[in-house]
Design a protein around this motif. Sequence first.
Motif: not given
Length: 264
Positions: A238-245, A205-215
């Motif tokens: 697919y990006f599923i669950n986690g911080a779904k927003e 949730p704390g990352l604007p794109t959900g995952y770090p740029p390197g990932a």
Amino acid sequence: MTHPSPRPSPTPPAIRVGVGGWTYEPWRNNFFPPGLPHSRELAWASRQLSAIEVNGTYYGTLKPASFKKWHDETPADFVFSLKASRYATNRRVLAEAGESINRFVDSGISELRHKLGPIVWQFMPGKVFEAGDFEAFLALLPSHVDGLPLRHVLDVRHESFATPAYLALARRHGCVTVYTDASQFPQITDSQGQFAYLRLMRSQPGLPTGYPPGALDQWADGARAWTGGSTPREVFLYFINGAKERAPAAAMALLARLGFKPAA
């Protein structure tokens, strides 16, 4: 209703990136434009992403008219992955799932036509691998519906499936296994699969794109590697669950790395 015309895109057609579903209240604050009617959310999402995994088909049977509507509202190069009915997979004896499998396959999914992507058969985390019963289930999966070829994906969630015996069985029946980055499920890699199907579940949730740029860079490189070489194969990610927003932002950031241009 007229069918949408194809849009030009430099994205390799063999790489599909998307999210789970399109009806999610928090996305109306950070993905959909302000004031967008709910009835237009699929049309919008399908022009920012290249695929969607549908979860509603897991919980209930839809009508053929729903699948046709999805087909007509989305671009010509868009794809839907469908989660198969839970009544087929959430049972003690999988060999007895034939009626539920047929009810799902014959529910009108062929109305999606060329936009029908892989079908995901998701099993409960407590479902243990029993070779005989599981093979009987795989033998029930049809190869076609109304002339359309079907591709089957197995989302197995118990550690007992992380064995060569399971992978060999899945391959014999032409099935692909989900790869997930979720720590609570086995991370099963099948380098010989007919295509790759990834469900990424660690959006933060704390990352604007959900995952770090390197990932995201690494996932993009991995997708390109899978579609390259002497035997190019498709990728569905697919990006599923986690911080779904954060899922739409993650998917769009990955697509941007792959050269995808959203429709206006």
